[in-house]
Design a protein around this motif. Structure first.
Motif, mmCIF file in Angstrom:
data_model
loop_
_atom_site.group_PDB
_atom_site.id
_atom_site.type_symbol
_atom_site.label_atom_id
_atom_site.label_comp_id
_atom_site.label_asym_id
_atom_site.label_seq_id
_atom_site.Cartn_x
_atom_site.Cartn_y
_atom_site.Cartn_z
ATOM 1 N N PRO A 162 0.809 -1.215 0.000
ATOM 2 C CA PRO A 162 0.000 0.000 0.000
ATOM 3 C C PRO A 162 0.842 1.265 0.000
ATOM 4 C CG PRO A 162 -0.932 -1.585 1.522
ATOM 5 C CD PRO A 162 0.394 -2.139 1.053
ATOM 6 N N GLY A 163 2.003 1.232 0.591
ATOM 7 C CA GLY A 163 2.872 2.402 0.615
ATOM 8 C C GLY A 163 3.760 2.474 -0.606
ATOM 9 N N ALA A 164 3.788 1.421 -1.397
ATOM 10 C CA ALA A 164 4.634 1.402 -2.582
ATOM 11 C C ALA A 164 4.059 2.321 -3.648
ATOM 12 C CB ALA A 164 4.737 -0.022 -3.115
ATOM 13 N N ALA A 165 4.875 2.603 -4.627
ATOM 14 C CA ALA A 165 4.466 3.509 -5.687
ATOM 15 C C ALA A 165 3.283 2.947 -6.471
ATOM 16 C CB ALA A 165 5.640 3.745 -6.628
ATOM 17 N N HIS A 166 2.320 3.788 -6.707
ATOM 18 C CA HIS A 166 1.198 3.445 -7.572
ATOM 19 C C HIS A 166 0.689 4.734 -8.180
ATOM 20 C CE1 HIS A 166 -1.906 4.992 -4.860
ATOM 21 N NE2 HIS A 166 -1.210 4.469 -3.884
ATOM 22 N N GLY A 167 0.018 4.608 -9.283
ATOM 23 C CA GLY A 167 -0.466 5.789 -9.981
ATOM 24 C C GLY A 167 -1.698 6.380 -9.333
ATOM 25 N N PRO A 168 -2.221 7.410 -9.946
ATOM 26 C CA PRO A 168 -3.403 8.077 -9.397
ATOM 27 C C PRO A 168 -4.651 7.205 -9.519
ATOM 28 C CG PRO A 168 -2.855 8.968 -11.545
ATOM 29 C CD PRO A 168 -1.747 8.016 -11.174
ATOM 30 N N THR A 169 -5.642 7.528 -8.704
ATOM 31 C CA THR A 169 -6.930 6.835 -8.771
ATOM 32 C C THR A 169 -7.943 7.758 -9.440
ATOM 33 O OG1 THR A 169 -7.512 7.624 -6.567
ATOM 34 C CG2 THR A 169 -6.514 5.439 -6.711
ATOM 35 N N ARG A 170 -8.923 7.165 -10.083
ATOM 36 C CA ARG A 170 -9.959 7.929 -10.767
ATOM 37 C C ARG A 170 -10.807 8.654 -9.720
ATOM 38 N NH1 ARG A 170 -11.142 8.696 -15.882
ATOM 39 N NH2 ARG A 170 -13.255 8.634 -16.684
ATOM 40 N N GLN A 171 -11.021 9.924 -9.934
ATOM 41 C CA GLN A 171 -11.824 10.758 -9.054
ATOM 42 C C GLN A 171 -13.179 11.001 -9.724
ATOM 43 O OE1 GLN A 171 -10.437 11.707 -5.949
ATOM 44 N NE2 GLN A 171 -8.975 10.208 -6.714
ATOM 45 N N LYS A 172 -14.186 11.277 -8.905
ATOM 46 C CA LYS A 172 -15.529 11.534 -9.442
ATOM 47 C C LYS A 172 -16.161 12.717 -8.727
ATOM 48 C CE LYS A 172 -16.269 6.741 -10.661
ATOM 49 N NZ LYS A 172 -16.997 5.521 -10.426
ATOM 50 N N VAL A 173 -16.923 13.485 -9.484
ATOM 51 C CA VAL A 173 -17.670 14.622 -8.941
ATOM 52 C C VAL A 173 -19.061 14.607 -9.565
ATOM 53 C CG1 VAL A 173 -17.878 17.147 -8.927
ATOM 54 C CG2 VAL A 173 -15.655 16.090 -8.521
ATOM 55 N N THR A 174 -20.083 14.818 -8.738
ATOM 56 C CA THR A 174 -21.454 14.978 -9.217
ATOM 57 C C THR A 174 -22.053 16.189 -8.511
ATOM 58 O OG1 THR A 174 -21.740 12.606 -9.564
ATOM 59 C CG2 THR A 174 -23.743 13.919 -9.389
ATOM 60 N N GLU A 175 -22.615 17.089 -9.295
ATOM 61 C CA GLU A 175 -23.315 18.253 -8.762
ATOM 62 C C GLU A 175 -24.694 18.316 -9.407
ATOM 63 O OE1 GLU A 175 -22.427 20.334 -6.318
ATOM 64 O OE2 GLU A 175 -20.490 19.334 -6.065
ATOM 65 N N GLN A 176 -25.666 18.813 -8.648
ATOM 66 C CA GLN A 176 -27.037 18.933 -9.150
ATOM 67 C C GLN A 176 -27.615 20.282 -8.761
ATOM 68 O OE1 GLN A 176 -29.035 15.645 -7.211
ATOM 69 N NE2 GLN A 176 -28.597 14.276 -8.920
ATOM 70 N N VAL A 177 -28.594 20.716 -9.548
ATOM 71 C CA VAL A 177 -29.345 21.920 -9.208
ATOM 72 C C VAL A 177 -30.789 21.708 -9.671
ATOM 73 C CG1 VAL A 177 -28.860 23.192 -11.351
ATOM 74 C CG2 VAL A 177 -29.346 24.451 -9.258
ATOM 75 N N VAL A 178 -31.717 22.202 -8.876
ATOM 76 C CA VAL A 178 -33.129 22.189 -9.263
ATOM 77 C C VAL A 178 -33.458 23.594 -9.747
ATOM 78 C CG1 VAL A 178 -35.502 21.908 -8.468
ATOM 79 C CG2 VAL A 178 -33.718 20.363 -7.636
ATOM 80 N N ILE A 179 -34.053 23.657 -10.934
ATOM 81 C CA ILE A 179 -34.375 24.937 -11.557
ATOM 82 C C ILE A 179 -35.887 25.041 -11.705
ATOM 83 C CG2 ILE A 179 -34.084 26.350 -13.637
ATOM 84 C CD1 ILE A 179 -31.352 25.017 -14.005
ATOM 85 N N ASP A 180 -36.413 26.195 -11.329
ATOM 86 C CA ASP A 180 -37.847 26.430 -11.400
ATOM 87 C C ASP A 180 -38.244 26.752 -12.843
ATOM 88 O OD1 ASP A 180 -40.441 26.669 -10.567
ATOM 89 O OD2 ASP A 180 -40.215 28.712 -9.787
ATOM 90 N N ALA A 181 -38.224 25.709 -13.657
ATOM 91 C CA ALA A 181 -38.598 25.790 -15.071
ATOM 92 C C ALA A 181 -38.851 24.361 -15.537
ATOM 93 C CB ALA A 181 -37.482 26.423 -15.889
ATOM 94 N N ARG A 208 -22.032 15.380 -14.024
ATOM 95 C CA ARG A 208 -21.124 14.449 -13.365
ATOM 96 C C ARG A 208 -19.895 14.220 -14.211
ATOM 97 N NH1 ARG A 208 -23.097 9.221 -11.662
ATOM 98 N NH2 ARG A 208 -24.830 10.372 -10.858
ATOM 99 N N GLY A 209 -18.792 13.998 -13.537
ATOM 100 C CA GLY A 209 -17.552 13.767 -14.262
ATOM 101 C C GLY A 209 -16.657 12.784 -13.537
ATOM 102 N N ALA A 210 -15.759 12.181 -14.284
ATOM 103 C CA ALA A 210 -14.737 11.287 -13.751
ATOM 104 C C ALA A 210 -13.431 11.664 -14.442
ATOM 105 C CB ALA A 210 -15.106 9.833 -14.023
ATOM 106 N N PHE A 211 -12.329 11.587 -13.699
ATOM 107 C CA PHE A 211 -11.061 12.107 -14.205
ATOM 108 C C PHE A 211 -9.919 11.633 -13.321
ATOM 109 C CE2 PHE A 211 -13.468 14.913 -11.522
ATOM 110 C CZ PHE A 211 -12.596 15.162 -10.472
ATOM 111 N N TYR A 212 -8.716 11.840 -13.810
ATOM 112 C CA TYR A 212 -7.503 11.627 -13.030
ATOM 113 C C TYR A 212 -6.872 12.982 -12.776
ATOM 114 C CZ TYR A 212 -7.878 6.685 -14.102
ATOM 115 O OH TYR A 212 -8.322 5.390 -14.196
ATOM 116 N N ARG A 213 -6.098 13.070 -11.725
ATOM 117 C CA ARG A 213 -5.406 14.326 -11.415
ATOM 118 C C ARG A 213 -4.455 14.694 -12.554
ATOM 119 N NH1 ARG A 213 -2.382 11.033 -6.997
ATOM 120 N NH2 ARG A 213 -0.532 10.359 -8.147
ATOM 121 N N GLY A 214 -4.065 15.949 -12.570
ATOM 122 C CA GLY A 214 -3.217 16.454 -13.640
ATOM 123 C C GLY A 214 -1.827 15.859 -13.669
ATOM 124 N N HIS A 215 -1.264 15.506 -12.533
ATOM 125 C CA HIS A 215 0.081 14.932 -12.457
ATOM 126 C C HIS A 215 -0.046 13.425 -12.324
ATOM 127 C CE1 HIS A 215 3.933 13.763 -10.694
ATOM 128 N NE2 HIS A 215 4.427 14.867 -11.233
#
Length: 177
Positions: free
Chosen positions: A21-40, A134-141
């Motif tokens: 677990p402490g050994a070198a490994h690459g980045p993990t996929r990150q996820k973000v979800t945002e929502q909004v309710v619009i009165d329309a 919603r999105g999924a991505f890896y960090r820039g580095h």
């Protein structure tokens, strides 16, 4: 009972397993979800965001968002950010009836992310519209020990900020009509 050779191998395997677990490994996929309710109605909200090149019309950070093939899958949207910066995104799926589309950016450009995929959709929430981004991505580095401005936290903060600012402004734009 394990013989001494087997016991030594088991001990070595345990040490390697604990160290992994402490050994070198690459980045993990990150996820973000945002929502909004619009009165329309969902149709009214979808009319504002449905065109792949319309991001400039409702996102406050985007100065230009031309798309070379409109809403056709494979269309490339070239974003210019207010105050500088750019990003190129390609349309992966488009469902006008289902009020959703997905796009991808291999290089994060102005954002500290790589291999970014995103979907924006509109659906009914009673008589109002629920917009989900919603999105999924890896960090820039991509390597270990990224600089603070390109680590997982920076990537999540950036995408969260993009989504929140866009959805808040979309709500304002649509509800003010």
């Amino acid at each position: 009972m394990l013989n001494p050779g087997t016991r030594a191998l088991a001990g070595l395997a345990l040490l390697i397993g604990l160290a992994a677990p402490g050994a070198a490994h690459g980045p993990t996929r990150q996820k973000v979800t945002e929502q909004v309710v619009i009165d329309a109605t969902p149709a009214a909200v979808w009319a504002k965001i449905r065109n792949f090149d319309a991001l400039k019309d409702w996102h406050p950070a985007i100065a230009e968002s031309p798309a070379d093939k409109g809403n056709a899958v494979g269309s490339v949207r070239s974003l210019k950010v207010q105050g500088g910066g750019a990003l190129s995104e390609s349309l992966e799926t488009y469902d006008d009836t289902g009020m959703r589309y997905s796009y991808r950016a291999k290089d994060g450009g102005a954002l500290p992310v790589t291999n970014y995929t995103s979907t924006i959709s509109v659906r009914a929430d009673g008589s109002r519209a629920l917009v989900e981004w919603r999105g999924a991505f890896y960090r820039g580095h991509p390597g270990n020990n990224p600089p603070p401005e390109q680590n997982d936290d920076a990537a999540v903060r950036a995408i969260t900020g993009v989504y929140k600012a866009g959805l808040e402004n979309l709500k304002k734009v649509v509800e003010s009509k």
